[in-house]
Design an enzyme around this catalytic site. Structure first.
Site, PDB file in Angstrom:
ATOM      1  N   TYR A  73     101.134  21.729  66.118  1.00  0.00           N
ATOM      2  CA  TYR A  73     100.894  21.716  64.679  1.00  0.00           C
ATOM      3  C   TYR A  73     102.129  22.179  63.908  1.00  0.00           C
ATOM      4  O   TYR A  73     102.616  23.302  64.082  1.00  0.00           O
ATOM      5  CB  TYR A  73      99.705  22.613  64.314  1.00  0.00           C
ATOM      6  CG  TYR A  73      98.381  22.184  64.916  1.00  0.00           C
ATOM      7  CD1 TYR A  73      98.199  20.910  65.459  1.00  0.00           C
ATOM      8  CD2 TYR A  73      97.306  23.065  64.952  1.00  0.00           C
ATOM      9  CE1 TYR A  73      96.992  20.527  66.003  1.00  0.00           C
ATOM     10  CE2 TYR A  73      96.084  22.674  65.488  1.00  0.00           C
ATOM     11  CZ  TYR A  73      95.938  21.410  66.021  1.00  0.00           C
ATOM     12  OH  TYR A  73      94.727  21.044  66.558  1.00  0.00           O
ATOM     13  N   HIS A 144      95.543  20.453  75.673  1.00  0.00           N
ATOM     14  CA  HIS A 144      95.294  19.788  74.391  1.00  0.00           C
ATOM     15  C   HIS A 144      94.721  18.389  74.556  1.00  0.00           C
ATOM     16  O   HIS A 144      93.845  17.971  73.814  1.00  0.00           O
ATOM     17  CB  HIS A 144      96.597  19.727  73.576  1.00  0.00           C
ATOM     18  CG  HIS A 144      96.389  19.519  72.114  1.00  0.00           C
ATOM     19  ND1 HIS A 144      97.348  19.802  71.168  1.00  0.00           N
ATOM     20  CD2 HIS A 144      95.319  19.051  71.410  1.00  0.00           C
ATOM     21  CE1 HIS A 144      96.889  19.528  69.959  1.00  0.00           C
ATOM     22  NE2 HIS A 144      95.660  19.051  70.082  1.00  0.00           N
ATOM     23  N   GLY A 232      83.804  14.901  58.655  1.00  0.00           N
ATOM     24  CA  GLY A 232      84.307  13.540  58.467  1.00  0.00           C
ATOM     25  C   GLY A 232      85.777  13.445  58.171  1.00  0.00           C
ATOM     26  O   GLY A 232      86.227  12.443  57.611  1.00  0.00           O
ATOM     27  N   PHE A 236      83.646  12.615  54.075  1.00  0.00           N
ATOM     28  CA  PHE A 236      82.284  12.829  53.596  1.00  0.00           C
ATOM     29  C   PHE A 236      82.368  13.478  52.219  1.00  0.00           C
ATOM     30  O   PHE A 236      82.715  14.648  52.086  1.00  0.00           O
ATOM     31  CB  PHE A 236      81.505  13.728  54.555  1.00  0.00           C
ATOM     32  CG  PHE A 236      81.245  13.116  55.904  1.00  0.00           C
ATOM     33  CD1 PHE A 236      81.370  11.752  56.107  1.00  0.00           C
ATOM     34  CD2 PHE A 236      80.861  13.908  56.981  1.00  0.00           C
ATOM     35  CE1 PHE A 236      81.125  11.189  57.351  1.00  0.00           C
ATOM     36  CE2 PHE A 236      80.622  13.352  58.218  1.00  0.00           C
ATOM     37  CZ  PHE A 236      80.747  11.990  58.409  1.00  0.00           C
TER      38      PHE A 236
END
Length: 375
Positions: A73, A144, A232, A236
């Protein structure tokens, strides 16, 4: 005389066992670190270090103790920010920190042996994550993703060496086929190694593939589940939220809503209006209603998003709510489950059809009926 601890400020402060086979206790929601950094701004959105620290502070203040990140990340910057924040706050041992290897361990250099699941990549991953996180141990350490080349025994031996050294406490696995996880855990148990105790993967009302093999596997293996994408991946949204997003020209992570996303969002909004909750809170409540030992990973960059997600812990969906949501996008479990049925002991379903050897006539009739439907 022993005095019980005070009640937490929010439901986020009520600790739960990570898994049937793991004794560590964590908050029911896990704060994801993918958005904490500046090097993936075009993908995850912009956030300053100060704002990231504010979000981390708010999470802990509300009772959270479970934080997830990865060496990949922001090319390590997410770990660096979390490590710096923990050092400044002096709260490392009160937190359960999860990170991952398999992504690049050397920032943006991308050497071939600094990625994948091999022993060297794992060694570098542990070493560099410890440096960036400014800690001497990692609570939960994930493989991962499966690289389709490293032998299972190499991975499990390597993880166990780090467990014995005290550098990691609980091995975990992410985004990997269920049969490989079972093979890895069987090998670990046969050799007295540490098996995986936690799995991370994509799961929400629209994307339910893990229910086919992964979730039954987790129950049988005694593992916990930390799903990502439960809301989502930002898709969403109520109509009002969508209009506000378009007006601000803020991009939707992962692209625009599909027709399925729109239909699911509408039902989530309907249930939310009934319960006085947001679309995202209902989506999270669905996950809690479906699976024990589940710890949804919540992202976001704003404290108000965090507070809204915490509200999911205050609502309970009924069977009718769950059925209404799942009717929007019926999930096909496929063969052999559409042939012999699914195990109700694993999935907790009472309406599931299961072939019974004690009723051979009905068994044959059911088989013929299924075969006729396929013609």
């Amino acid at each position: 005389m022993f005095n019980p601890p005070p009640a937490p400020k929010t439901p986020l402060g009520y600790r739960r066992l990570l898994a049937p086979n793991a004794g560590v206790r964590v908050s029911p929601l896990c704060l994801g670190g993918m958005s904490l950094g500046s090097k993936w701004a075009d993908f995850t959105g912009k956030i300053t270090k100060e704002a990231a620290f504010e979000l981390l502070d708010a999470f802990v203040e509300a009772g959270g103790n479970f934080i997830d990140t990865a060496n990949l990340y922001h090319f390590g910057e997410s770990e660096e920010w979390i490590g710096e924040w923990m050092e400044q706050r002096g709260n490392r041992d009160r937190l359960v920190i999860a990170t991952k290897y398999s992504g690049f361990n050397d920032g943006e250099q991308k050497d071939v042996n600094s990625m994948g699941n091999a022993g060297k990549s794992m060694h570098l991953g542990v070493r560099e994550s410890l440096k960036r996180l400014r800690t001497s141990y990692i609570d939960v350490f994930y493989v991962h993703f499966w690289d389709y080349s490293t032998p299972v025994d190499e991975i499990m031996r390597g993880l166990h060496r780090h467990v014995l050294s005290g550098e990691i406490l609980y091995p975990a696995v992410s985004d990997t086929p269920a049969w490989i996880v079972v093979q890895a855990n069987a090998f670990a148990r046969q050799h007295g190694y540490s098996p995986f105790v936690l799995y991370q993967g994509l799961w929400n009302v629209s994307v339910r593939d893990v229910e086919r093999e992964v979730l039954p596997m987790l129950r049988k293996e005694g593992m916990g589940f930390a799903p990502w994408g439960v809301i989502g991946q930002g898709k969403f949204m109520s109509k009002q939220q969508l209009e506000e997003r378009k007006a601000s020209n803020e991009p939707i992570r992962g692209g625009e809503q599909s027709e399925k996303d729109v239909r699911v969002s509408e039902v989530l909004a309907e249930i939310g209006d009934e319960l006085g909750a947001s679309v995202t809170a209902v989506a999270l409540a669905w996950a809690f209603r479906k699976m024990p030992y589940v710890f949804p990973i919540i992202g976001g960059r704003k404290v108000e998003h965090l507070k809204d997600n915490i509200k999911s812990l205050e609502i309970t969906l009924t069977d009718a709510h769950v059925a209404k949501l799942e009717e929007v996008n019926p999930f096909d479990f496929g063969f052999p489950y559409d042939f012999f049925g699914r195990d109700p002991h694993l999935m907790g379903e009472t309406t599931n059809r299961v072939m019974k050897a004690s009723d051979p006539i009905q068994w044959v009739q059911d088989v013929r009926s299924i075969e006729a439907q396929r013609q």
